[in-house]
Design a protein around this motif. Structure first.
Motif, mmCIF file in Angstrom:
data_model
loop_
_atom_site.group_PDB
_atom_site.id
_atom_site.type_symbol
_atom_site.label_atom_id
_atom_site.label_comp_id
_atom_site.label_asym_id
_atom_site.label_seq_id
_atom_site.Cartn_x
_atom_site.Cartn_y
_atom_site.Cartn_z
ATOM 1 N N ALA A 199 -3.091 8.389 9.936
ATOM 2 C CA ALA A 199 -2.207 8.340 11.103
ATOM 3 C C ALA A 199 -0.740 8.312 10.685
ATOM 4 N N ALA A 200 -0.424 7.595 9.611
ATOM 5 C CA ALA A 200 0.960 7.527 9.133
ATOM 6 C C ALA A 200 1.437 8.881 8.631
ATOM 7 N N ARG A 201 0.568 9.623 7.950
ATOM 8 C CA ARG A 201 0.954 10.952 7.470
ATOM 9 C C ARG A 201 1.223 11.898 8.645
ATOM 10 N N GLN A 202 0.440 11.758 9.706
ATOM 11 C CA GLN A 202 0.679 12.588 10.883
ATOM 12 C C GLN A 202 2.028 12.264 11.517
ATOM 13 N N ARG A 203 2.349 10.966 11.623
ATOM 14 C CA ARG A 203 3.660 10.577 12.164
ATOM 15 C C ARG A 203 4.794 11.062 11.258
ATOM 16 N N HIS A 204 4.556 11.025 9.942
ATOM 17 C CA HIS A 204 5.565 11.500 8.994
ATOM 18 C C HIS A 204 5.805 12.999 9.175
ATOM 19 N N ALA A 205 4.717 13.747 9.417
ATOM 20 C CA ALA A 205 4.860 15.189 9.645
ATOM 21 C C ALA A 205 5.609 15.482 10.936
ATOM 22 N N GLU A 206 5.567 14.549 11.885
ATOM 23 C CA GLU A 206 6.289 14.712 13.148
ATOM 24 C C GLU A 206 7.762 14.357 13.041
ATOM 25 N N GLY A 207 8.198 13.913 11.857
ATOM 26 C CA GLY A 207 9.605 13.590 11.650
ATOM 27 C C GLY A 207 9.939 12.114 11.749
ATOM 28 N N VAL A 208 8.938 11.250 11.869
ATOM 29 C CA VAL A 208 9.172 9.809 11.952
ATOM 30 C C VAL A 208 9.387 9.250 10.550
ATOM 31 N N GLY A 209 10.364 8.358 10.393
ATOM 32 C CA GLY A 209 10.610 7.732 9.106
ATOM 33 C C GLY A 209 9.558 6.689 8.793
ATOM 34 N N VAL A 210 8.673 6.983 7.844
ATOM 35 C CA VAL A 210 7.548 6.117 7.498
ATOM 36 C C VAL A 210 7.819 5.460 6.153
ATOM 37 N N LEU A 211 7.582 4.149 6.075
ATOM 38 C CA LEU A 211 7.733 3.401 4.835
ATOM 39 C C LEU A 211 6.483 2.553 4.625
ATOM 40 N N ILE A 212 5.917 2.601 3.427
ATOM 41 C CA ILE A 212 4.743 1.797 3.101
ATOM 42 C C ILE A 212 5.227 0.457 2.558
ATOM 43 N N GLY A 213 5.012 -0.593 3.342
ATOM 44 C CA GLY A 213 5.398 -1.928 2.883
ATOM 45 C C GLY A 213 4.419 -2.473 1.880
ATOM 46 N N VAL A 214 3.140 -2.475 2.229
ATOM 47 C CA VAL A 214 2.082 -2.906 1.307
ATOM 48 C C VAL A 214 0.777 -2.262 1.770
ATOM 49 N N VAL A 215 0.090 -1.627 0.838
ATOM 50 C CA VAL A 215 -1.210 -1.009 1.092
ATOM 51 C C VAL A 215 -2.116 -1.328 -0.090
ATOM 52 N N GLU A 216 -3.308 -1.834 0.201
ATOM 53 C CA GLU A 216 -4.294 -2.145 -0.825
ATOM 54 C C GLU A 216 -5.335 -1.026 -0.843
ATOM 55 N N THR A 217 -5.311 -0.190 -1.902
ATOM 56 C CA THR A 217 -6.265 0.919 -1.998
ATOM 57 C C THR A 217 -7.566 0.507 -2.658
ATOM 58 N N HIS A 218 -7.561 -0.638 -3.392
ATOM 59 C CA HIS A 218 -8.756 -1.122 -4.100
ATOM 60 C C HIS A 218 -9.318 -0.035 -5.027
ATOM 61 N N ASP A 219 -8.390 0.749 -5.617
ATOM 62 C CA ASP A 219 -8.737 1.789 -6.603
ATOM 63 C C ASP A 219 -9.675 2.850 -6.026
ATOM 64 N N ARG A 220 -9.621 3.076 -4.721
ATOM 65 C CA ARG A 220 -10.434 4.142 -4.129
ATOM 66 C C ARG A 220 -9.625 5.437 -4.149
ATOM 67 N N GLU A 221 -10.165 6.444 -4.832
ATOM 68 C CA GLU A 221 -9.418 7.671 -5.072
ATOM 69 C C GLU A 221 -9.046 8.376 -3.768
ATOM 70 N N GLU A 222 -9.996 8.443 -2.820
ATOM 71 C CA GLU A 222 -9.704 9.165 -1.586
ATOM 72 C C GLU A 222 -8.589 8.483 -0.796
ATOM 73 N N THR A 223 -8.432 7.163 -0.976
ATOM 74 C CA THR A 223 -7.348 6.453 -0.290
ATOM 75 C C THR A 223 -6.026 6.641 -1.016
ATOM 76 N N GLU A 224 -6.046 6.625 -2.352
ATOM 77 C CA GLU A 224 -4.811 6.766 -3.122
ATOM 78 C C GLU A 224 -4.188 8.145 -2.935
#
Length: 882
Positions: A47-72
């Motif tokens: 959802a964040a990538r879609q908002r970013h593509a729409e021109g919204v300024g997106v910043l990742i404060g903290v995201v826990e990927t737990h070493d999952r490749e598809e998430t990273e």
């Protein structure tokens, strides 16, 4: 007007959007799942990538990927906020940097794992508190949450899984959510993901299979998540129907009530009430009935936890006093129009008194009573009783001694009285003793008296055998009297202690109010009030007051017991800015040395007061007392502020009256001499340069006097426009001629459309507005600078614009320039600062508006807009076309 003169629409739109974001709170978007591994973080990043593509300024404060490749992979292309390194016990921990996020102020911020517990040393103990501060700053948030971390669901999750969830978020934060999106996954697919190692590594996956991730647990958690989301959708639909005013069977007076007691079951009842209130969308209250018994420290902690949970989950706390809890609850229910009372099911039975639940049901009348089975929370460790001033064995020794004295007297008088008189003597002694000793000592005295009377006085003497029924009844009466009197005396003592506590609290509160409000010397009054607070709570108090610019003063009041360090002041400033308690014994900056309470009134925050306490905890009664003291001090400081404001306003009013009188007198006294000078100069016909200087000076003086006269008319509210149909060409031409020499060294461009309609206005007032705007543009720009005067028709009316090509207005001056006597920093000497203020007054009298702004291409721009009603009817019709 040509397109070059129009503001850039993209710049204007961006400015409007920035101002709108700064005014409104941020929106919260929650991605909800039944447990870890369902794909919440993955869906949030998509959802964040879609908002970013729409021109919204997106910043990742903290995201826990737990070493999952598809998430990273989804992190690519998104900006990541560096984490904050915190040293805790020699270990460096990476945490979300709240201050950096507030400084950046992105349009959309991603904060994963809403229920996360922050490391010690951060501002807030919980991540959801960081999110609340970000929302208040106007930042939109994307976050993730599992259903078992919702506070109201903790008891249900524990019943299903046997696991007590420690990291929770209050339901009130979910009420603030703009949107809750359920990330659903079937149990079979989730177990397959677990076995494939996509959730935990192999060693943890096996433990998860045998523990939390059992199929029955997951099925129940999935149902909870679906049910919770469905209830949220139902509430949204109800809100929509109310907005559409559709008819539906609303129960408008629905309100729930739950009693909060110092027991381990209160928290469970509070959570159940919150869930029920959320389902039907109604308010709810938690009631604490203060009795006469003094609570033990562990009971104080249980009560504080229960009441804090009520506040945390969005309920209202009500505190009442009463001897009978059931009666007090029913009185509150009727006073507050409660529709349903929530009580716990009790297994304890009493032969001589019905249970609280039975008594509430019996007296409920038309109020519904819901009986639920509560779960016991973890009890706090038992605190050792405070040593008594009088040892407990002393009462027993005194009771035995009194019994011995009565026995001796009865033995000596036996041949005169018979054996029944000693029995009454023993009873009288028991009654007297019960008024002094505790129940245990009274029962001991009853037992010793019964044995002594039986052995020494009842025939046959020197045996414990009793033949007569009346003697057996007398022996039983010893214990009955002892129990009754002991119970009565105990209740009287408890009532006395309770009244003393309340009297002490009331006296301290009254003393604080009197000392702070009635002392003729305000500083000494506050000092006396702070000493009263310290004496009542047994700690040190510091007071920080609000300054005249509405910021918090760094230096504590001179009467404060301690001064704040930079770290402690930061805690106090946070409490002042956010209107919340912060510091020690709270979830916000708990590492502070003091607990800081905002001095909050209904209209403003007058400062903060801090309490340094040597105890390891702050019990509920102490916190309640400190909040009462803070409120009283806030009201006193607010009263002093209002008094000073009234006195200042009175001084300003007196000065304003004097200034008006002076202006009126000086203006009229100067008008005649100036007219004589002007007439003499115009008729002299001399080409002497000194005559020219006199002419220039007299014109300048004439403008000053005219400005003073105009301002006097405006302030006296005697400006009444004389409306007539006027030709705009005449008004503009007269205005340019009146400005005269001031425009000779500038390039003036006048843009008047040929088909301008007549305007129904006051020729003189509008001309003076144009004169002041043109003169202002001339004197505040360098020689040779271009000045443009433009007239255009709008759908809303006629617009007149004066634009210069100078340096423009300083930031924040757009409104200040219309204030009386305001002069821009660095402006040339000689002006009065009244010209633009007169323009604003005259335009308002004509029914129009005037604004000042900087043109996107440079320079200042002043626009006067008059309504369409002032234009010629035919022209107004044409102007209404887009």
């Amino acid at each position: 007007m040509t397109s070059d003169h129009r503001p850039d629409p993209d710049l204007l739109l961006a400015q409007v959007q920035r101002e709108e974001r700064s005014r409104r709170p941020g929106r919260l978007f929650i991605f909800l799942g039944m447990c870890p591994g369902v794909g919440k973080t993955y869906a949030m990043l998509q959802a964040a990538r879609q908002r970013h593509a729409e021109g919204v300024g997106v910043l990742i404060g903290v995201v826990e990927t737990h070493d999952r490749e598809e998430t990273e992979v989804l992190l690519d292309g998104l900006e990541l906020l560096p984490r904050k390194r915190i040293d805790h016990g020699g270990h460096l921990l990476d945490e979300f940097d709240l201050d950096a996020a507030l400084t950046r102020r992105p349009e959309l911020l991603l904060v994963d794992e809403l229920a996360h517990t922050n490391a010690p040393g951060t501002r807030h103990s919980k991540r959801y508190q960081d999110v609340l501060e970000l929302l208040d700053a106007g930042i939109d948030i994307y976050t993730t949450l599992n259903v078992q971390h919702i506070e109201s669901q903790v008891d249900v999750v524990r019943q299903i899984t046997g696991v007590t969830v420690q990291e929770t978020v209050p339901d009130s934060i979910l009420d603030r959510a703009h949107e809750i999106q359920l990330i659903d996954l079937s149990v079979e697919k989730l177990l397959q993901r677990l076995s494939d190692g996509k959730i935990y590594r192999s060693e943890r996956a096996h433990a998860a299979f045998d523990g939390f991730f059992r199929e029955g647990n997951l099925t129940a958690l999935r149902e909870m998540a679906l049910r919770f989301t469905a209830e949220r959708v139902d509430r949204d639909m109800e809100d929509f129907r109310r907005a559409r005013r559709d008819s539906s069977p609303w129960k408008t007076n629905a309100r729930l009530l739950v009693g909060v007691a110092p027991t381990p079951y209160s928290e469970s009842l509070v959570r159940w009430t919150r869930r029920a209130a959320a389902r039907i969308g109604c308010p709810w209250i938690g009631v604490w009935v203060e009795g006469i018994r003094t609570l033990r420290p562990e009971e104080e902690e249980l009560l504080a936890r229960g009441l804090a949970l009520v506040r945390k989950l969005g309920g209202e706390v009500v505190h009442v006093t009463g001897n009978d809890v059931a009666t007090a609850l029913l009185e509150v229910a009727r006073d507050r129009n409660v529709g349903q009372i929530v009580v716990g099911k009790s297994d304890k039975k009493s032969f001589w008194r019905s249970s609280l639940t039975d008594r509430v049901i019996a007296g409920s009348g038309d109020i519904d009573v819901c009986v639920v089975r509560p779960f016991a929370a973890k009890k706090p460790p038992k605190t050792p009783d405070t040593p008594r001033a009088t040892p407990p064995w002393k009462d027993g020794m005194e009771s035995i001694l009194l019994t011995a004295l009565v026995t001796l007297g009865a033995w000596l008088a036996l041949r005169f009285t018979g054996y029944l008189v000693p029995a009454f003597a023993y009873l009288f002694a028991i009654v007297l003793g019960s008024m002094r000793w505790k129940r245990s000592a009274t029962l001991l005295m009853a037992a010793v008296s019964a044995l002594t009377w039986n052995y020494l006085f009842i025939p046959p003497r020197y045996t414990l055998h009793v033949d007569k029924p009346e003697d057996m009844a007398m022996l039983a009466s010893f214990f009955v009297v002892a129990l009754a009197m002991g119970q009565l005396t105990t209740r009287l003592r408890q009532r006395e202690h309770a009244e003393r506590r309340r009297q002490k609290h009331t006296a301290a509160l009254l003393s604080v109010t009197q000392q702070a409000a009635l002392n003729p010397e305000g500083s000494k009054g506050l000092e006396a009030a702070l000493r009263v607070i310290e004496g009542y709570l047994g700690g040190q108090v510091s007071l920080l007051e609000r300054q005249d610019n509405h910021s918090l003063g760094h230096l504590a009041h001179t009467a404060s017991a301690f001064q704040t360090t930079d770290t402690e002041f930061a805690v106090a400033a946070w409490a002042f800015s956010n209107h919340q308690i912060a510091g020690r014994f709270t979830d916000t900056l708990p590492s502070a040395e003091a607990t800081w309470f905002p001095l909050q009134t209904a209209t403003s925050t007058m400062g903060v007061i801090g309490l340094q306490h040597e105890a390891n905890t702050m019990v509920f009664t102490e916190r309640q007392a400190m909040e009462s003291f803070a409120l009283q001090l806030a009201l006193v400081l607010e009263k002093e502020h209002f008094i000073q404001a009234v006195q200042h306003a009175e001084r300003l009013e007196e000065g304003e009256k004097l200034r008006r009188a002076l202006f009126d007198s000086v203006s009229h006294e100067l008008k005649t001499p100036i007219a004589v000078i002007r007439a003499a100069v115009e008729t002299s016909g001399s080409h002497d340069p000194r005559i020219g200087e006199i002419d220039t000076a007299s014109r300048r003086l004439q403008r000053i006097v005219d400005s003073l006269l105009h301002m006097t008319r405006l302030e006296a509210s005697v400006v009444e426009p004389k409306l007539e149909w006027c030709d705009m060409n005449d008004i503009v031409s007269d205005a340019v001629d009146t400005v005269g020499d001031a425009l000779k060294r500038h390039k003036l461009t006048v843009d008047l459309p040929e088909d301008l309609p007549l305007l129904k206005t006051d020729h003189n007032l509008l001309e003076q507005c144009f004169v002041n705007l043109l003169h202002n543009a001339a004197v505040h720009t360098q020689e040779g600078t271009s000045i443009e005067f433009m007239v255009s028709r709008r759908a809303q009316g006629m617009e007149f614009t004066v634009r210069d090509h100078g340096k423009g207005l300083a930031e924040g001056e757009e409104h200040k320039v219309f204030d009386k006597f305001y002069r821009s920093p660095g402006s040339a000497a000689g002006g009065t600062g009244l010209g633009l203020s007169i323009v604003k007054g005259f335009v308002r009298a004509l029914g129009g508006t005037v604004v000042a702004r900087n043109h996107p291409s440079g320079g200042a721009e002043f626009s006067i807009r008059l309504p369409a009603e002032t234009m010629e009817p035919t022209a107004a019709a044409l102007a209404s076309e887009p």
